[in-house]
Write a protein that holds these residues in place. Structure first.
Motif, PDB file in Angstrom:
ATOM      1  N   THR A  50       0.844  -1.193   0.000  1.00 35.32           N
ATOM      2  CA  THR A  50       0.000   0.000   0.000  1.00 35.32           C
ATOM      3  C   THR A  50       0.879   1.243   0.000  1.00 35.32           C
ATOM      4  O   THR A  50       1.834   1.336   0.776  1.00 35.32           O
ATOM      5  CB  THR A  50      -0.914   0.008   1.236  1.00 35.32           C
TER       6      THR A  50
ATOM      7  N   ASP B 106      -0.685   8.200   0.792  1.00 39.62           N
ATOM      8  CA  ASP B 106      -1.548   9.033  -0.047  1.00 39.62           C
ATOM      9  C   ASP B 106      -0.761  10.020  -0.901  1.00 39.62           C
ATOM     10  O   ASP B 106      -1.179  10.364  -2.009  1.00 39.62           O
ATOM     11  CB  ASP B 106      -2.545   9.799   0.828  1.00 39.62           C
ATOM     12  N   ASP B 107       0.382  10.495  -0.383  1.00 37.41           N
ATOM     13  CA  ASP B 107       1.136  11.519  -1.113  1.00 37.41           C
ATOM     14  C   ASP B 107       2.239  10.941  -1.995  1.00 37.41           C
ATOM     15  O   ASP B 107       3.063  11.685  -2.537  1.00 37.41           O
ATOM     16  CB  ASP B 107       1.743  12.527  -0.131  1.00 37.41           C
TER      17      ASP B 107
ATOM     18  N   GLY C 298      -3.818   3.085  -4.981  1.00 39.91           N
ATOM     19  CA  GLY C 298      -2.799   3.374  -3.975  1.00 39.91           C
ATOM     20  C   GLY C 298      -1.944   2.172  -3.649  1.00 39.91           C
ATOM     21  O   GLY C 298      -1.656   1.901  -2.478  1.00 39.91           O
TER      22      GLY C 298
END
Length: 481
Positions: free
Chosen positions: A191, A194-195, A243
């Motif tokens: 995973t 987010d950035d 992601g």
């Protein structure tokens, strides 16, 4: 040559990066000290500066008993020895340590000084070091132990299931349960934060335009590597919408748990989700005139080399040549002696593969004789054991740098580049890097390129994340370095 003003400023700041570059003597006490000496600062009018110990002694000064410059110049560092001893003990038994307070007591210093020491020698905090060792031990227990997943976390020092799952996923990109399945898997997914900048990372990873060792097709990245049991292909597909990065490990044999663990480590090195640029970005965002360095590049992380050996070879090959030619030399080496992997790719050669070459083998392929000697001699030193490079080492960055500088062909630029891109240390500056100098000229609106001392001064505000600052400066030129 450092000016008296710069030396006084660095002495008053107790800047350890200037240790070994000059000595400060105090007229009223008759002692000489390292710039980082923690003793009370003298009045500037009572200070003299010397380039070496013999000069200070000839002028009638004696070594400080607190910072021990005499030991420093003999390459002895009791403080570093003590920190390294404790860091090694933490790595051996992370569950035995409750937190930074325990570590400070073991080192024999206060919490503030402990953080300074870990920042200096390991480029991290004591708490982060402890966390990393807990995750490493838990991962080993998940793959090779018999207890359930939670037991693996608790026995490694985590106090609850939630703390274990959250921290393990953040560092490895996988839940403990998913990681345990690597024992019998041929694929896995990690995973992404987010950035995470997927496309920037993928474009950086493809150095071999000829497709000898790695290829990129859209967001499908394939790289030939040597795992525990032999060559394989890491077939990685990045999906920003989901992601995640999904990796299929392709080999012509049955893979074992050690192979999958090695494949996962390489994927994390290439897609460095275990690095958090947030603290660096927040510092720059609130520092006047600095936020423009990260503008449009938030979330940038430094991909590490797949292996330390690949890192040291690239460091030597990339010295004093343009990037296109360096990439060509790297591809030549892979084509010459890289182990063949499935689908027509070749893995980066191992040290033993290159150690068997003669200088003439590379000289015939556009290597300078000196560069060929450096690559082959370094490889032979690794095979013979006179040089050691260990991933996840407990050796301090300060000591590792000094050891690397003794290797023929490794200078200050090379050592810091390898510490940054191979070992993943956070606070390195590759002094003399042409791209960094050009970026500093542009960013600070200078008329001339800074020398080594000026480079250190310009980079000082970015500590303790100067590696990431360097990477941003490179990217500001559009130069992948």
């Amino acid at each position: 040559m450092l000016s008296p003003e710069v030396m006084l400023d660095r002495f008053l700041a107790r800047d350890h990066t200037y240790d070994g570059r000059f000595l400060t003597a105090v007229k009223t006490t008759g002692i000489y000290c390292l710039p980082s000496c923690p003793a009370r600062s003298p009045l500037p009018r009572n200070v003299r500066f010397f380039d070496s110990e013999p000069e200070a002694r000839a002028a009638g000064f004696r070594a400080c008993k607190r910072c021990r410059p005499d030991r420093f110049y003999r390459d002895e560092d009791p403080e570093a020895d003590n920190v390294e001893k404790v860091a090694h003990a933490i790595a051996d038994a992370p569950a035995a340590w409750e937190g930074a307070t325990d570590i400070a007591e073991a080192v024999g210093v206060g919490s503030t000084r402990l953080t300074e020491l870990f920042r200096r020698h390991y480029h991290t905090t004591p708490a982060a070091w402890l966390q990393r060792q807990r995750i490493r031990q838990a991962g080993h227990a998940l793959l090779f132990g018999r207890g359930n997943a939670l037991d693996c976390g608790l026995s490694s020092g985590f106090e609850s299931a939630s703390a274990f799952h959250e921290n393990f996923r953040r560092e490895t990109g996988m839940s403990p349960g998913a990681y345990r399945k690597l024992r019998r898997a041929t694929s896995f997914s990690i995973t992404l934060p987010d950035d995470f900048r997927v496309d920037d990372t993928l474009n950086y990873l493809v150095r071999d335009e000829g497709g000898v060792g790695e290829t990129l097709d859209g967001r499908r990245f394939r790289k030939a590597v040597c795992l525990t049991s032999g060559p394989a292909i890491l077939d990685c597909v990045a999906d920003p919408a989901a992601g995640s990065v999904t990796c299929r490990v392709v080999a012509d044999r049955t893979l074992c748990a050690n192979d999958l663990a090695a494949a996962h480590r390489i994927v994390i090195r290439l897609f460095p989700i275990d690095v958090d640029p947030g603290p660096f970005e927040r510092r720059l965002a609130r520092t006047r005139g600095m936020s423009r360095l990260i503008r449009g590049r938030r979330g940038l992380r430094i991909p590490r080399t797949a292996t330390l050996y690949e890192g040291i070879v690239w460091t030597i090959v990339g010295q004093q040549v343009n990037l296109a030619f360096a990439h060509s030399l790297r591809a030549t080496l892979i084509e010459l002696c890289g182990p063949p992997a499935p689908n027509g790719l070749r893995a980066h050669p191992r040290a033993e593969d290159v150690a068997r070459l003669d200088v003439a083998d590379l000289a015939r392929r556009r290597y300078s004789r000196r560069k060929a000697e450096y690559v082959i001699d370094t490889s032979r030193a690794l095979v013979e054991g006179s040089l050691s490079l260990v991933e996840g080492t407990t050796e301090p960055a300060t000591r590792l740098e000094r050891r690397l500088l003794r290797v023929r062909g490794i200078g200050p630029w090379s050592a810091n580049y390898l510490l940054m891109r191979g070992f993943g240390f956070d606070d390195c500056v590759p002094i003399g890097d042409v791209a960094l100098l050009a970026a500093l000229v542009r960013f600070f609106d200078r008329e001339t390129r800074p020398d080594a001392d000026e480079t250190r001064e310009l980079m000082r505000p970015f500590a303790p994340w100067r590696s990431l600052a360097t990477f941003h400066f490179w990217k500001s030129l559009g130069d992948p370095a």
